[in-house]
Design an enzyme around this catalytic site. Structure first.
Site, mmCIF file in Angstrom:
data_model
loop_
_atom_site.group_PDB
_atom_site.id
_atom_site.type_symbol
_atom_site.label_atom_id
_atom_site.label_comp_id
_atom_site.label_asym_id
_atom_site.label_seq_id
_atom_site.Cartn_x
_atom_site.Cartn_y
_atom_site.Cartn_z
ATOM 1 N N ASP A 101 0.848 -1.198 0.000
ATOM 2 C CA ASP A 101 0.000 0.000 0.000
ATOM 3 C C ASP A 101 0.881 1.245 0.000
ATOM 4 O O ASP A 101 1.700 1.435 0.914
ATOM 5 C CB ASP A 101 -0.852 -0.033 1.280
ATOM 6 C CG ASP A 101 -2.131 0.743 1.147
ATOM 7 O OD1 ASP A 101 -2.429 1.234 0.038
ATOM 8 O OD2 ASP A 101 -2.858 0.845 2.158
ATOM 9 N N GLU A 200 -14.417 1.002 -0.620
ATOM 10 C CA GLU A 200 -14.508 1.073 0.843
ATOM 11 C C GLU A 200 -15.689 1.919 1.306
ATOM 12 O O GLU A 200 -15.877 3.054 0.840
ATOM 13 C CB GLU A 200 -13.198 1.651 1.435
ATOM 14 C CG GLU A 200 -13.269 1.777 2.961
ATOM 15 C CD GLU A 200 -11.929 1.940 3.654
ATOM 16 O OE1 GLU A 200 -10.890 1.815 3.011
ATOM 17 O OE2 GLU A 200 -11.964 2.198 4.876
HETATM 18 O O1 KIV Z 1 -4.598 0.202 4.554
HETATM 19 C C1 KIV Z 1 -5.461 -0.699 4.468
HETATM 20 O O2 KIV Z 1 -5.483 -1.657 5.244
HETATM 21 C C2 KIV Z 1 -6.450 -0.583 3.409
HETATM 22 C C3 KIV Z 1 -7.639 -1.488 3.478
HETATM 23 C C4 KIV Z 1 -8.672 -0.817 4.298
HETATM 24 C C5 KIV Z 1 -8.155 -1.831 2.152
HETATM 25 O O3 KIV Z 1 -6.321 0.242 2.564
#
Ligand code: KIV
Length: 295
Positions: A101, A200
């Site tokens: 991410d 989300e």
């Molecule tokens: O950072 C995270 O865990 C996310 C999820 C909510 C999809 O972006």
């Protein structure tokens, strides 16, 4: 666990091992109507367990910030912290697809910076893909990252890095204007080349419409049952977070189990029940003690 899309190969020692899940397999699952299971992980032992449990995709979310690192939100999380945690998870996975991410301000300022940081996830942390938040405003950046060969997962609806813009309004797309914007964003992200999109905190009927319209898989969190897959945060699933959102389902109560285990350990240290000689201690060779005492 073997899936219809997993080829089985013979590894050198003659063991049968399922192959690693790939991006094309994720698309095939959706085309065949098989739901995709996604969960976050932030460390090595958890990664080993979720992989062993047969999860399809593991996301090292920037939610590491508020779930593990003790930050109030995802905003303070740095690239260095994400790379560190993602490397731990990488070493624990054999089968699941790994997505890193991109943290706040690692991709928003210029597409060049975004490509460089996405590249760090792939080269340094060994991810299979990256995820970033945003709709129309991120299309040019996503297109450029995909063009250099890095698969991108989109993320629209409630996007936690914009927490201060959203304020208390967590569920997005309830009214006509925001619902239309989310639908439009989803279409643009697909055209830009994402391999999947996290939806989300939005009304389930909107998520259903998006999932029906798009070919790429939608992965819901608080977006109802009609998404092509679901993602939850591991600490929520295990019962390690205080007041999880309405859309979370707790599958265990580790908070209670861990506290009770540590309490029992502390008590046994205090009252001398742990360690015992029989179970937890080592013996010295016969006769050695007398030679020590004679000195
Ligand atoms: O950072 C995270 O865990 C996310 C999820 C909510 C999809 O972006």
């Amino acid at each position: 666990m073997l899936r219809p899309y997993n080829f089985v190969k013979i590894v050198p020692k003659g063991l049968f091992m399922p192959d690693k899940i790939t991006i094309p397999q994720i698309q095939k699952m959706t085309d065949a109507g098989e739901k995709i299971s996604v969960i976050t992980a932030y460390d090595h032992p958890t990664a080993v367990l979720v992989d062993r449990a047969g999860i399809d995709m593991v996301l090292v979310g920037d939610s590491v910030g508020n779930n593990i690192l003790g930050y109030p939100s995802t905003v303070p999380v740095t690239m260095g912290e994400m790379i560190h945690h993602t490397k731990c998870v990488r070493r624990g996975l054999q089968q699941a697809l790994l997505v890193g991410d991109m943290p706040f301000m690692s991709y928003q300022s210029t597409p060049k910076k975004a490509i460089e940081n996405a590249g760090r996830f792939m080269k340094e942390a060994g991810t299979d893909a990256v995820k970033l938040e945003g709709g129309e405003e991120m299309v040019e950046t996503i297109r450029k990252i995909v063009r250099v060969g890095i698969p991108v997962m989109g993320h629209i609806g409630y996007t936690p890095q914009r927490e201060s813009q959203f304020g208390a309004q967590r569920v997005q797309g309830r009214d006509e204007a925001t619902a239309k914007k989310i639908l439009h964003d989803a279409q643009l992200l697909e055209q830009a080349g994402v391999f999947s999109i996290v939806l989300e905190a939005m009304p389930w009927r909107l998520a259903q419409l998006i999932s029906d319209q798009l070919r790429v898989p939608t992965i819901g969190i608080g977006a109802g049952p009609y998404c092509d897959g679901q993602v939850l945060i591991i600490t929520d699933v295990l019962g390690l977070t205080k007041s999880p959102f309405r859309f979370v389902k707790r599958y265990a109560n580790l908070e209670e189990i861990i506290e009770q285990a540590v309490r029992s350990y502390r008590d046994e240290v205090k009252n001398g029940k742990f360690p015992t000689i029989e179970e937890h201690s080592f013996k010295i060779q016969k006769g050695v003690m007398s030679t020590l005492k004679d000195k």
